[in-house]
Design an enzyme around this catalytic site. Structure first.
Site, PDB file in Angstrom:
ATOM      1  N   GLU A   1      -9.772  14.199 -11.379  1.00  0.00           N
ATOM      2  CA  GLU A   1     -10.569  13.570 -12.422  1.00  0.00           C
ATOM      3  C   GLU A   1     -10.142  12.124 -12.609  1.00  0.00           C
ATOM      4  O   GLU A   1      -9.174  11.658 -12.001  1.00  0.00           O
ATOM      5  CB  GLU A   1     -10.442  14.362 -13.738  1.00  0.00           C
TER       6      GLU A   1
ATOM      7  N   ARG B   1      -6.278   8.920 -23.530  1.00  0.00           N
ATOM      8  CA  ARG B   1      -5.824  10.168 -22.901  1.00  0.00           C
ATOM      9  C   ARG B   1      -6.259  10.257 -21.447  1.00  0.00           C
ATOM     10  O   ARG B   1      -7.416  10.010 -21.120  1.00  0.00           O
ATOM     11  CB  ARG B   1      -6.368  11.380 -23.667  1.00  0.00           C
TER      12      ARG B   1
ATOM     13  N   ARG C   1     -11.201   6.872 -18.645  1.00  0.00           N
ATOM     14  CA  ARG C   1     -12.393   7.058 -19.465  1.00  0.00           C
ATOM     15  C   ARG C   1     -12.766   5.827 -20.285  1.00  0.00           C
ATOM     16  O   ARG C   1     -13.945   5.536 -20.483  1.00  0.00           O
ATOM     17  CB  ARG C   1     -12.189   8.261 -20.399  1.00  0.00           C
TER      18      ARG C   1
ATOM     19  N   HIS D   1     -15.274  11.858 -27.920  1.00  0.00           N
ATOM     20  CA  HIS D   1     -14.738  13.020 -27.218  1.00  0.00           C
ATOM     21  C   HIS D   1     -13.376  13.460 -27.722  1.00  0.00           C
ATOM     22  O   HIS D   1     -13.118  14.652 -27.868  1.00  0.00           O
ATOM     23  CB  HIS D   1     -14.656  12.703 -25.725  1.00  0.00           C
TER      24      HIS D   1
ATOM     25  N   HIS E   1     -16.075   9.990 -24.152  1.00  0.00           N
ATOM     26  CA  HIS E   1     -16.269  10.510 -22.799  1.00  0.00           C
ATOM     27  C   HIS E   1     -17.465   9.793 -22.183  1.00  0.00           C
ATOM     28  O   HIS E   1     -18.516   9.662 -22.823  1.00  0.00           O
ATOM     29  CB  HIS E   1     -16.526  12.020 -22.824  1.00  0.00           C
TER      30      HIS E   1
END
Length: 523
Positions: free
Chosen positions: A114, A384, A288, A349, A241
């Site tokens: 990811e 994060r 992100r 998110h 997100h």
């Protein structure tokens, strides 16, 4: 009375409860949650758990550096190292409790990749990893005799000296004795005293109009600790997100997992042009915050309401195997990912800050622990790294359980001073005329946060947002003093507190880092 009160039924709260229950079988543990027992942010986590398992290609050092880089090096490195090095052992325990994860042709874990990760290291169960984890933990809870799980119980306030003595205290001297809890079905408020209390209440997504969070994510734990004078920080770092499935209605948006981009999907304008190479050399696999700002910038430049996620070139059989629920969600909305671009937008998110805790999950309030998204552990820094949240929950739940077990064995708790339940419902109070007002104020707050305190902020927007938030706060305070207490009113109180903390912390930030971006600081 209970020995341990756990507020929240996601991966953090359930893992903690199981560990305490198994270590101390004579200890009574009560879990309360305001929704159904399985309703939590955990349930909707698609991607997986980021852990180092392939030591031939991966290493703790690589995962640590990826986490630090994603957090813009505002992370607390000792916490990052602790969480990542503990990861494999905590994950092993989860598997022993019955959680299932996908394997590859070689019989080892199938590892996804990811945004922000330099190696494939995300263990997963299809595209419903969180659902699988929640299922396995609830199955264990059900066969553990000293755990009671109470759904549809809403926590109004923590029991502290503020309630008992009606006076302000030094923040270093505050103790928690449990919580006042509203039984949503009976409408009665219960006094639930506890030797140790754990907050595992999840995020605050619904302070914004659009979020990937479930409807229960209203910042309750942060609101509780704020009113109890506990320490809270890093609230400016709200992660969006990049790829939520576009909908013309406000509310919870369906998440298109970051793993889809890790699988090879590309972002395009709706006219078909790629654009991520203009923003970061990692393109779709940048962190992100970078991808969200890039999409936001493209939408502003083109006037579009969304961008497209291109899955048309991907192996269809493998896609269906990895992402069956995402595919089905698209089809149900009339979108075939193999034939057309999937319309996506950034949506709130995850909160990277929250209730300050140490490495054992202990808050600034004595006998109160906190784990999960409602906390500021130091792991995430300013942003994060994908799939680090479930990992954080497992490690901190373990540490908090160990610390709680030590505390419970000391047996020096004085709960006799807690007597009556405060009267929250004044004479003549009514709620019949207020629900429409609460709905109006909640939507107004969400509009302020979405329009003025979103992906890109400015000094003017933040100051205007603070003025508007103050007006809503005064209205809610007036209603609170004259109305029958309800979950809707309590949630709005918590959302208002969270909005205030996000805005004021944003005004204090003097540089753009990670998920925080103020365009005035870049001039």
């Amino acid at each position: 009375m209970t020995d341990v009160l756990v507020i929240g039924s996601g991966i953090s709260g359930l893992t903690y409860a199981l560990k305490v229950a198994q270590a101390l079988p004579e200890t009574r543990i009560t879990i309360v949650t305001k929704g159904n027992k399985d309703e939590s942010n955990t349930k909707y986590a698609q991607g997986g758990v980021a852990i180092v398992s392939d030591f031939d290609k991966d290493s703790f050092e690589k995962h640590i550096e990826d986490t630090m880089r994603a957090g813009d090096y505002m992370n607390e490195r000792s916490v990052v190292e602790m969480v990542i090095r503990q990861g494999p052992e905590r994950f092993k325990e989860l598997v022993e409790w019955g959680a299932r994860f996908d394997a590859n042709d070689k019989g080892t874990y199938d590892l996804g990749k990811e945004g922000g990760h330099t190696e494939n290291r995300v263990v997963h169960h299809k595209d419903i990893t969180g659902y699988e984890i929640e299922r396995s933990l609830l199955a264990m809870i059900e066969i553990t005799p000293n755990i009671e799980l109470l759904p549809h119980h809403y926590v109004i306030d923590l029991i502290t000296e503020h309630h008992l003595q009606q006076q302000e205290l030094n923040i270093e001297d505050i103790n928690c004795f449990g919580a006042y809890v509203l039984d949503i079905h009976t409408k009665k408020i219960k006094k639930m005293t506890a030797k140790v209390t754990l907050l595992a209440t999840g995020g605050l997504g619904h302070v914004y109009k659009n979020t990937t969070n479930p409807i229960i994510a209203t910042g309750d734990g942060i609101g509780l600790v704020y009113r109890a004078k506990g320490k809270i920080s890093n609230m400016a770092f709200v992660q969006f997100h990049p790829t939520a499935l576009y909908d013309d209605k406000d509310g919870r948006l369906f998440l298109i997992s970051e793993a889809v981009r890790g699988f090879g999907a590309k972002l395009r304008t709706m006219s078909g042009e790629k654009f991520m190479h203009f923003y970061d050399e990692r393109e779709e696999l940048a962190s992100r915050d970078i991808v969200s700002r890039a999409i936001d910038d493209i939408m502003k430049k083109t006037g579009a309401e969304y961008v497209g996620l291109d899955c048309r070139h991907l192996d269809q059989e493998k896609f269906l195997n990895y992402f069956p629920n995402i595919f089905q969600a698209c089809i149900e909305r009339g979108i075939n990912p193999f034939e057309e671009l999937v319309p996506v937008v950034p949506a709130q998110h995850y909160l990277c800050g929250g209730i300050d805790v140490d490495k054992d999950g202990a808050t600034s309030i004595h006998n109160l622990f906190s784990v999960g998204e409602c906390t500021n552990t130091g792991l995430h820094g300013a942003n994060r790294l994908a799939s680090n949240s479930l990992l954080e929950a497992l490690v901190f739940a373990h540490n908090a359980a160990k610390a709680s077990i030590i505390k419970l064995k000391q047996k020096n708790f004085d709960l006799e001073k807690i007597t009556a339940v405060p009267d929250w419902n004044p004479a003549g109070a009514s709620i019949s005329d207020e629900l429409v007002v609460l709905k109006f104020l909640r939507e107004e707050l969400q509009s302020i946060m979405s329009d003025l305190v979103s992906i890109v902020r400015s000094d003017f927007r933040l100051k205007l947002a603070l003025e508007k938030e103050e007006q809503i706060y005064k209205s809610v305070k007036k209603i609170y003093k004259s109305s029958v207490l309800s979950p809707q009113l309590s949630e709005l109180r918590n959302l208002v507190s969270c909005a205030y903390l996000i805005i004021t912390d944003s005004l204090r930030q003097k540089e753009n880092r990670g998920a925080f971006y103020n365009k005035n600081l870049n001039q």
